[in-house]
Scaffold this motif. Structure first.
Motif, PDB file in Angstrom:
ATOM      1  N   UNK A  94     -16.529  -4.070 -18.684  1.00 37.70           N
ATOM      2  CA  UNK A  94     -17.134  -3.630 -17.421  1.00 37.70           C
ATOM      3  C   UNK A  94     -15.916  -2.760 -16.496  1.00 37.70           C
ATOM      4  N   UNK A  95     -16.113  -1.662 -16.275  1.00 39.21           N
ATOM      5  CA  UNK A  95     -15.064  -1.158 -15.450  1.00 39.21           C
ATOM      6  C   UNK A  95     -15.401  -1.078 -13.647  1.00 39.21           C
ATOM      7  N   UNK A  96     -16.725  -1.195 -13.510  1.00 40.90           N
ATOM      8  CA  UNK A  96     -16.842  -0.999 -12.219  1.00 40.90           C
ATOM      9  C   UNK A  96     -17.758  -2.297 -11.702  1.00 40.90           C
ATOM     10  N   UNK A  97     -17.797  -2.572 -10.353  1.00 44.55           N
ATOM     11  CA  UNK A  97     -18.680  -3.596  -9.797  1.00 44.55           C
ATOM     12  C   UNK A  97     -19.065  -3.407  -8.535  1.00 44.55           C
ATOM     13  N   UNK A 115      -6.642  -5.985  -8.300  1.00 45.52           N
ATOM     14  CA  UNK A 115      -6.387  -6.521  -9.896  1.00 45.52           C
ATOM     15  C   UNK A 115      -6.857  -5.509 -10.849  1.00 45.52           C
ATOM     16  N   UNK A 116      -7.313  -4.198 -10.488  1.00 45.84           N
ATOM     17  CA  UNK A 116      -7.616  -3.312 -11.378  1.00 45.84           C
ATOM     18  C   UNK A 116      -9.339  -3.181 -11.635  1.00 45.84           C
ATOM     19  N   UNK A 117     -10.105  -3.873 -10.887  1.00 46.39           N
ATOM     20  CA  UNK A 117     -11.610  -3.571 -11.081  1.00 46.39           C
ATOM     21  C   UNK A 117     -11.987  -2.584  -9.907  1.00 46.39           C
ATOM     22  N   UNK A 274     -22.457   6.462  -7.057  1.00 45.03           N
ATOM     23  CA  UNK A 274     -21.798   7.666  -7.030  1.00 45.03           C
ATOM     24  C   UNK A 274     -20.201   7.286  -6.701  1.00 45.03           C
ATOM     25  N   UNK A 275     -19.925   6.421  -5.916  1.00 45.11           N
ATOM     26  CA  UNK A 275     -18.325   5.934  -5.441  1.00 45.11           C
ATOM     27  C   UNK A 275     -17.738   5.411  -6.694  1.00 45.11           C
ATOM     28  N   UNK A 276     -18.601   4.538  -7.435  1.00 41.37           N
ATOM     29  CA  UNK A 276     -17.742   4.093  -8.749  1.00 41.37           C
ATOM     30  C   UNK A 276     -17.622   5.251  -9.936  1.00 41.37           C
ATOM     31  N   UNK A 277     -18.579   6.244  -9.836  1.00 45.71           N
ATOM     32  CA  UNK A 277     -18.325   7.462 -10.773  1.00 45.71           C
ATOM     33  C   UNK A 277     -17.077   7.974 -10.314  1.00 45.71           C
ATOM     34  N   UNK A 278     -16.805   8.227  -9.105  1.00 48.43           N
ATOM     35  CA  UNK A 278     -15.483   8.969  -8.672  1.00 48.43           C
ATOM     36  C   UNK A 278     -14.373   7.914  -8.421  1.00 48.43           C
ATOM     37  N   UNK A 279     -14.690   6.640  -8.922  1.00 49.87           N
ATOM     38  CA  UNK A 279     -13.492   5.750  -9.009  1.00 49.87           C
ATOM     39  C   UNK A 279     -12.905   5.276  -7.735  1.00 49.87           C
TER      40      UNK A 279
END
Length: 319
Positions: A94-97, A115-117, A274-279
């Motif tokens: 799981x990459x995004x939270x 920590x990278x999440x 949308x924010x998660x998709x743009x990291x």
């Protein structure tokens, strides 16, 4: 980004389910798997995580509370506990939270982002006490619940020459007391920004009765400010009003979210994806000047709410 997760943390707020629904449905349409974390950060550390399908969020739009459950985990400030959370997410790729909650929940999201999440916060609290956003999910429903209760109390107050001293939630913040005081036409509001002069209140209650002929009165106090029972007793002893105290309690937190909270939560949920998709990690979704925007969490938490001052001025001019 292929997989994201959602958790709700801290006190529940009506409209959280609308945000969960929006995140799940928007992400699914973008071919992103969505996972629900049960019982907030506590569930995350314990690995209580399950896949969410669109069917899991059907018919939740009108439900209060949170279908994912919530909790408080003070130990989450510890690095070792945070590392357990990271491990649980990484083991499932799981990459995004998305974290829905108050400022404490935001701080947890910020630590995980370090920590990278990839973490995004959504403001979910009835207290409307998160800096950086003009509105939080759940505030309008809680405000409606207070106004509805006070309207009913006013009916009996008029019949029996009473003054009701009503304690509302707010966690020592003033939004619910201030806004409900305006909406209900209360004679006084008591918050950390108004201060508390008990002698003045008693004096004015006599003035309202003798000079203005008032047959009832409403005083609204934010929680943790005063002993509402003590003030009501003094009003009974020293004025012609019959003082009564009411602590509305958790009834303010419950019930079906009003349309304003459902719409706000849906907008914020969509934007979080949308924010998660743009990291865009370490950001929170805010409503500023009637627009949905993103702000860095640390900057938002250190912001100053300028709306409250105008609302206090309005209340003073209406009394």
């Amino acid at each position: 980004m292929k997989k994201i997760a959602i958790l709700t943390s801290g006190g529940d707020a009506p409209g959280m389910n609308a945000a969960i629904r929006a995140i799940t449905r928007v992400a699914s349409k973008k071919n992103i798997e969505v996972y629900g974390i049960m019982d907030g950060y506590s569930g995350l550390v314990k690995g209580h995580i399950k896949r969410l399908e669109n069917s899991d969020v059907s018919e939740v739009l009108s439900r209060g509370g949170t279908i994912l459950g919530s909790s408080r985990l003070p130990e989450f400030i510890e690095d070792e506990v945070q590392q357990k959370a990271v491990k649980e997410l990484q083991s499932r790729e799981i990459e995004g939270l998305v974290v829905i909650g108050g400022d404490g929940s935001y701080r947890g999201a910020l630590e995980l982002s370090h920590k990278g999440i990839c973490c995004v916060g959504i403001p979910g609290t009835i207290d409307n006490d998160i800096n950086g956003t003009d509105e939080t999910i759940g505030f309008h429903t809680a405000l409606y619940n207070i106004v509805d209760a006070v309207n009913k109390l006013r009916d009996t107050s008029s019949s029996h020459h009473r003054c009701f001293v009503i304690e509302v939630m707010g966690n020592n913040r003033d939004s619910l007391a201030l806004y409900s005081g305006i909406a209900c036409g209360s004679e006084f509001i008591i918050t950390k920004n108004t201060g508390y002069d008990e002698d003045y209140i008693v004096k004015m209650m006599n003035y309202y009765e003798k000079e203005q002929g008032k047959k009832h009165a409403i005083i609204i106090a934010s929680e943790k400010m005063i002993d509402v029972e003590k003030l009501a007793e003094r009003i009974s002893l020293e004025t012609h009003f019959s003082g009564r105290s009411i602590v509305l309690g958790h009834i303010q937190r419950g019930g079906s979210p009003v349309p304003q909270d459902r719409i706000l939560a849906s907008q914020m949920g969509q934007y979080a994806v949308e924010l998660l998709m743009d990291h865009q990690s370490g950001y929170c979704v805010c409503k500023k000047d009637n627009h949905i925007v993103a702000r860095k969490i640390d900057e938002a938490l250190n912001d100053v709410n300028k709306i409250q001052g105008k609302m206090y001025q309005l209340f003073d001019e209406l009394v």
